[in-house]
Design a protein around this motif. Structure first.
Motif, PDB file in Angstrom:
ATOM      1  N   TYR A 387       0.913  -1.024  -0.350  1.00 59.08           N
ATOM      2  CA  TYR A 387      -0.041  -0.326   0.032  1.00 59.08           C
ATOM      3  C   TYR A 387       0.847   1.455   0.004  1.00 59.08           C
ATOM      4  CZ  TYR A 387      -4.723  -1.635   1.121  1.00 59.08           C
ATOM      5  OH  TYR A 387      -5.626  -2.270   0.389  1.00 59.08           O
ATOM      6  N   SER A 388       0.509   2.224  -0.671  1.00 57.52           N
ATOM      7  CA  SER A 388       0.816   3.622  -0.333  1.00 57.52           C
ATOM      8  C   SER A 388       1.262   3.606   0.827  1.00 57.52           C
ATOM      9  CB  SER A 388       0.368   4.124  -1.526  1.00 57.52           C
ATOM     10  OG  SER A 388      -1.159   5.022  -0.768  1.00 57.52           O
ATOM     11  N   VAL A 389       2.243   5.601   0.841  1.00 51.02           N
ATOM     12  CA  VAL A 389       2.433   5.621   1.844  1.00 51.02           C
ATOM     13  C   VAL A 389       0.833   6.390   2.734  1.00 51.02           C
ATOM     14  CG1 VAL A 389       3.204   7.828   2.999  1.00 51.02           C
ATOM     15  CG2 VAL A 389       4.626   6.433   2.178  1.00 51.02           C
ATOM     16  N   ILE A 414      -8.014  12.158   2.707  1.00 51.23           N
ATOM     17  CA  ILE A 414      -6.032  10.714   2.935  1.00 51.23           C
ATOM     18  C   ILE A 414      -4.918  11.984   2.295  1.00 51.23           C
ATOM     19  CG2 ILE A 414      -5.303   9.045   2.383  1.00 51.23           C
ATOM     20  CD1 ILE A 414      -7.910   7.413   1.537  1.00 51.23           C
ATOM     21  N   ASP A 415      -4.851  12.007   0.939  1.00 52.16           N
ATOM     22  CA  ASP A 415      -3.636  12.428   0.506  1.00 52.16           C
ATOM     23  C   ASP A 415      -3.062  13.597   1.531  1.00 52.16           C
ATOM     24  OD1 ASP A 415      -3.336  10.369  -0.905  1.00 52.16           O
ATOM     25  OD2 ASP A 415      -3.946  11.463  -2.868  1.00 52.16           O
ATOM     26  N   SER A 416      -3.729  14.280   1.377  1.00 51.32           N
ATOM     27  CA  SER A 416      -3.683  15.493   2.694  1.00 51.32           C
ATOM     28  C   SER A 416      -3.056  15.247   3.829  1.00 51.32           C
ATOM     29  CB  SER A 416      -4.438  16.666   2.570  1.00 51.32           C
ATOM     30  OG  SER A 416      -5.258  16.633   3.263  1.00 51.32           O
ATOM     31  N   PRO A 430       9.668   9.482  -1.313  1.00 48.66           N
ATOM     32  CA  PRO A 430       9.406  11.122  -2.193  1.00 48.66           C
ATOM     33  C   PRO A 430       8.291  11.386  -2.456  1.00 48.66           C
ATOM     34  CG  PRO A 430      10.464   8.889  -3.138  1.00 48.66           C
ATOM     35  CD  PRO A 430      10.174   8.640  -1.456  1.00 48.66           C
ATOM     36  N   ASP A 431       6.683  11.027  -1.883  1.00 50.20           N
ATOM     37  CA  ASP A 431       6.227  11.059  -2.226  1.00 50.20           C
ATOM     38  C   ASP A 431       4.941  10.375  -1.363  1.00 50.20           C
ATOM     39  OD1 ASP A 431       4.592   9.267  -4.048  1.00 50.20           O
ATOM     40  OD2 ASP A 431       6.079  10.528  -5.514  1.00 50.20           O
ATOM     41  N   VAL A 432       3.724  10.828  -0.960  1.00 49.52           N
ATOM     42  CA  VAL A 432       2.888  10.097  -0.833  1.00 49.52           C
ATOM     43  C   VAL A 432       2.241   9.107  -1.123  1.00 49.52           C
ATOM     44  CG1 VAL A 432       2.162  11.546   1.063  1.00 49.52           C
ATOM     45  CG2 VAL A 432       0.673  11.391  -0.555  1.00 49.52           C
ATOM     46  N   ASP A 433       2.899   8.469  -2.597  1.00 49.02           N
ATOM     47  CA  ASP A 433       2.379   7.327  -3.173  1.00 49.02           C
ATOM     48  C   ASP A 433       3.301   6.082  -3.501  1.00 49.02           C
ATOM     49  OD1 ASP A 433      -0.100   9.017  -3.889  1.00 49.02           O
ATOM     50  OD2 ASP A 433       1.138  10.131  -6.079  1.00 49.02           O
ATOM     51  N   SER A 434       4.061   7.349  -2.613  1.00 56.83           N
ATOM     52  CA  SER A 434       5.208   5.308  -3.220  1.00 56.83           C
ATOM     53  C   SER A 434       4.492   4.790  -1.757  1.00 56.83           C
ATOM     54  CB  SER A 434       6.572   6.260  -2.510  1.00 56.83           C
ATOM     55  OG  SER A 434       6.701   6.898  -3.135  1.00 56.83           O
ATOM     56  N   PRO A 435       5.008   2.910  -2.532  1.00 56.15           N
ATOM     57  CA  PRO A 435       4.575   1.955  -1.640  1.00 56.15           C
ATOM     58  C   PRO A 435       5.126   2.047  -0.458  1.00 56.15           C
ATOM     59  CG  PRO A 435       5.908   1.240  -2.800  1.00 56.15           C
ATOM     60  CD  PRO A 435       5.459   2.582  -3.214  1.00 56.15           C
ATOM     61  N   ALA A 436       4.990   1.451   0.766  1.00 52.92           N
ATOM     62  CA  ALA A 436       5.458   1.564   2.264  1.00 52.92           C
ATOM     63  C   ALA A 436       6.690   0.282   2.704  1.00 52.92           C
ATOM     64  CB  ALA A 436       4.499   1.112   3.438  1.00 52.92           C
TER      65      ALA A 436
END
Lengths: 548, 348
Positions: A387-389, A414-416, A430-436
């Motif tokens: 899952y993403s960050v 969720i992103d914010s 790098p960003d919140v879409d990167s996998p954990a």
């Protein structure tokens, strides 16, 4: 080529077992290793020290043939080599003990060790010969394991010995150990360090990755400190100190002992402790007047094998105090935490949280009552690696406003929220879409802590909150826990690191065989007293309990 | 990677056709013409693709929760039989009531069939692969019996185990070359994607599939998710069966739909369990099946070559290492692609 050089060193003994010269490795725009040079000589232990994300793992992965360097030269046994896969490294006598063991759990020790390099007779595995060779190796290096036991039945320390034997069975002259002590108890750690020293006596060279300063000082011959992909220091234990190493690693002075102890005892330089220290006068007395948040009475629960693990345990934690549970691992701490948080069924007793009955509550109910839980096993329970960050930042709160409405996820919220957690808790991603899974261990833990702290909680249950993470992250997480305590949150801290329990706790409850055998004041109790209690000595033998 | 697998499968298929002494260009040309050359061909392709899409979704959806649904066949059969039962059995209803009702009953029958496996898994740990395989046999025998006994078409001298034709008010319409059933299949595929990616329920399903322990920690009821996911999977397959009865065959006949449910596994794999990718995957296989007859007629190639090509594609999708070896691709450990592990359902 070394063959040309007539050296005085004994016949086939290479001068340099393993080296990287000017190694540079980039992943996209990230420079994981920047012109890194290290050298390992026979019979020595080289400690690679650095925070998570400093480039230690990348470096050894290059040396082991898992990654190809973008620049630089790998040297094995005095020869410049191009490694296209770990097979090339293994064939040249380099072995690796991974942090996550590469073993087949149901298979026996012998079969695990010979797997892929089995001695054969008539096309069949020659089990007798395999067993004999494994026993010889085990004897020679003092690595005692039951050759016929199934690996899954062995304790972690013994499994690690199997991993080491596996490398030695393949004639490893170099052993790379990736954070080998992260999973070990203090006793197992001491044993392992002895084993590694025994290996070097026989000419094996060892690369030892860690971020535990005490181990480096105790075991290493040479120390290379990495920070942000570069070598920032090359030294030896005799020339340095824990404090100096910590400073090198983090790039600034660190305070490992927080506000509880006078810093003079450890000699750590200019401390940057930040947590607003609470008035240290009589915290236990004050705690008694604060409301009790967690009240456990007569709790019993079983472990996975159905054995009684927590035995009529009673414990109370008040608002604004940290109660540390000290104990040798396996004395029911894990089961205690799981029973409180609803992950495990309690067979008897009651748990009340904020004056509400939480006995037999399910995990969701415990969360909703206002409990934050930093789970002991972050890979198994704390995060979903794929899952993403962002998704992980709401893993146990995704269903609540503002993250969801009418059964729909609200991605923007969720992103914010995830960006807030990443910024506030210094999660390097790098960003919140990167996998954990792409985060380092310390950053994963900061993500979990950030998630649990971002909600309005009355009780924090922190199980091994800093296991296997680097000093910078430990310091950060400790500071956050103290801040939370000072804001009035009740904290139950369970840790196998006595240092951690002592550094953070206002009261220390010592757990032995499923019971709290004593509650002591960490300011007056000595390590020896607590150690005796942890080992099962009668409470009367220790200082009088400062019960809250 | 699935695209590469398709190309490789077609190339090896071409080799096999050439080895038999046939013209590859005329065989593949006829295949495409037979599947998409005119309105009739297109209609055939879309009709073939419809149950494939539903079967693929039934496997893909369950897989998101870490469950391997081998029961698409049984779920499709009960959906087809019960939809036909409602379709011919009720008279005098308007289309707007009758058709949705028949579809709903078929979907519900499939959902119930899937739920059996899900509930057993959740309550007793019975492995869904074993249970769904067994339920396929039960469903096969049950629907055979229904078609041969209580629901058999008694008109004229019919002795075949089949139901009467469904009422016109339960027939799924076809607009020119576009069968309404396929439109429904595509919409449902998008709906599956939406549910999985955009709803809290989908978050729970994916969490259970990705890390059951973390899902439990997160307060998700793992048992409920496993049971309900299997019900949804069954619903999807059942809907596919219902459309087959109401839109293509016009009735339920024993033995006609055999194998359709299993092809869903191929489709789901080809789509790498992505619900939207199930649509093109279903279309591709549907086109090959629709064009096979014309290919045999025009170039003499046995239509079984289609099965061989499908099997090859599946093999390449499931075993990416073979593809790498064939194409001499270097395995880059720096950037491992996300392998699809179908073993996830085992041993838990």
């Amino acid at each position: 080529m070394a063959a040309a050089a007539e050296t005085v060193v004994s016949q086939a003994e290479p001068e340099v077992l393993l080296a990287g010269h000017g190694i540079t490795k980039r992943f996209g725009s990230v420079v994981a290793n920047d012109d890194v040079s290290v050298e390992l000589r026979p019979g020595r232990i080289l400690a690679l020290l650095g925070e998570n994300g400093a480039g230690k793992s990348t470096l050894v992965n290059v040396l082991f043939g898992l990654h190809r360097p973008d620049a630089g030269q790998v040297v094995i046994a005095d020869e410049n080599v191009e490694l296209s896969s770990p097979h090339d490294a293994i064939a040249r006598g380099v072995g690796m003990v991974h942090q996550h063991f590469q073993l087949v759990p149901p298979m026996s020790v012998v079969r695990n060790i010979v797997l892929g390099a089995e001695p054969r007779k008539l096309g069949m595995i020659d089990v007798a010969q395999a067993r004999r060779r494994v026993m010889e190796l085990a004897d020679r290096f003092g690595l005692h394991v039951d050759p016929d036991a199934a690996v899954e039945d062995l304790p972690v320390g013994a499994q690690q010995r199997v991993e080491i034997l596996k490398a030695l069975y393949r004639d490893a002259r170099v052993l790379i150990a990736d954070e080998p002590t992260a999973v070990l108890t203090p006793q197992e750690t001491d044993h392992l360090l002895g084993v590694l020293r025994g290996l070097t006596d026989q000419g094996v060279g060892i690369v030892f990755i860690t971020h535990k300063l005490r181990e480096v000082m105790a075991a290493a011959d040479d120390i290379v400190v990495l920070r942000e992909g570069r070598v920032v220091g090359t030294t030896t234990p005799a020339q340095t100190s824990e404090a100096a190493l910590a400073e090198l690693m983090v790039g600034r002075a660190v305070d490992l002992h927080g506000d509880r102890f006078e810093s003079g005892a450890t000699g750590v330089g200019s401390a940057v402790s930040t947590a607003a220290a609470p008035s240290d006068e009589e915290p236990t007395a004050e705690a008694g007047e604060r409301p009790v948040v967690l009240d456990i009475a007569g709790l019993c629960t079983d472990d996975d094998r159905g054995q009684r693990a927590v035995d009529e345990l009673s414990l109370a934690v008040s608002a604004g105090e940290i109660v540390g549970v000290a104990g040798v691992e396996g004395n029911g701490q894990r089961e205690l935490v799981e029973a409180i948080t609803g992950l495990r069924h309690a067979t008897a007793g009651t748990v009340s949280i904020s004056d509400r009955d939480a006995s037999g509550a399910r995990p969701r109910q415990v969360t909703v009552i206002g409990v934050g839980h930093i789970p002991e096993d972050r890979a198994k329970h704390g995060l979903i690696g794929s899952y993403s960050v962002a998704d992980n930042s709401v893993l146990n709160r995704y269903f609540r406003r503002p993250f969801a409405a009418g059964g729909m996820l609200r991605r923007d919220r969720i992103d914010s929220h995830a960006r807030d957690v990443v910024a506030t808790f210094d999660v390097r991603t790098p960003d919140v879409d990167s996998p954990a899974d792409s985060l380092s261990g310390g950053n994963k833990q900061k993500l979990i802590v950030g998630r649990e702290f971002s909600d309005d909680i009355d009780l924090l249950i922190a199980a091994q909150p800093t296991r296997g993470i680097d000093i910078g992250a430990i310091e950060f997480i400790w500071r956050r826990i103290r801040e939370r305590r000072d804001e009035g949150t009740a904290v139950l801290l369970v840790s196998a690191e006595l240092d951690e329990v002592l550094a953070l706790s206002d009261r220390v409850a010592v757990m032995y065989e499923g019971r709290i055998v004593a509650t002591v004041d960490p300011r007056t109790a000595t390590r020896e007293e607590i150690g005796l209690l942890m080992a099962g000595a009668a409470p009367g033998a220790a200082s009088p309990a400062a019960d809250g | 990677m699935p695209l590469v697998s398709v190309v490789l499968g077609l190339v090896l298929g071409a080799v096999l056709i050439a080895v038999q002494g046939h013209s590859v260009t005329s065989a593949y040309g006829a295949l495409v013409l037979g599947g998409a050359g005119d309105a009739d061909a297109l209609l055939r392709t879309l009709q073939k693709a419809t149950p494939l899409v539903f079967g693929g979704l039934a496997v893909a959806f369950a897989f998101k929760a870490g469950l391997f649904n081998i029961g698409g066949q049984g779920q499709l059969l009960v959906g087809a039989a019960f939809a036909a039962g409602v379709g011919f059995g009720l008279e005098g209803l308007p289309l707007v009531v009758h058709l949705p009702l028949a579809l709903l009953v078929g979907a519900a029958a499939g959902a119930a069939w899937g739920a059996i496996a899900g509930v057993l898994k959740a309550t007793s740990g019975a492995h869904e692969v074993i249970v769904t395989i067994m339920l396929n046999f039960v469903a096969g025998n049950l629907t055979d019996w229904l078609a041969a006994n209580p629901w058999q078409d008694r008109s004229g001298s019919n002795i075949i185990a089949r139901t009467p034709l469904v009422q016109p008010s339960a027939e799924i319409p076809t607009w020119g070359w576009l069968p309404a059933g396929f439109v429904l299949a595509a919409l449902v595929a998008f709906a599956c994607w939406f549910v999985l990616e955009r709803t809290t329920y989908g978050f729970e399903v994916r969490s259970v599939g990705a890390n059951r322990h973390a899902a439990h920690y997160a307060g998700i009821s793992v048992g409920w998710i496993m049971a309900s996911t299997m019900a949804v999977a069954g619903l999807l397959a059942g809907l596919g069966g219902a459309i087959e009865s109401l839109g293509v065959d016009g009735r339920f006949e024993a033995g006609v739909n055999v194998g359709l449910g299993f092809e869903g596994i191929t489709i789901a794999l080809l789509a790498r369990t992505n619900p939207i990718a199930v649509i093109p995957a279903g279309l591709l296989v549907g086109l090959m099946e629709a064009g096979a007859a014309k290919m045999q007629f025009e170039s003499g190639v046995a239509p079984e070559i289609i099965d061989v090509i499908q099997a090859l594609i599946l093999l390449f999708v499931a075993a990416p290492l073979i593809v790498r070896w064939l194409l001499r691709l270097r395995d880059r450990p720096d950037a491992p692609d996300r392998r699809l592990t179908l073993g996830a359902g085992w041993g838990r």
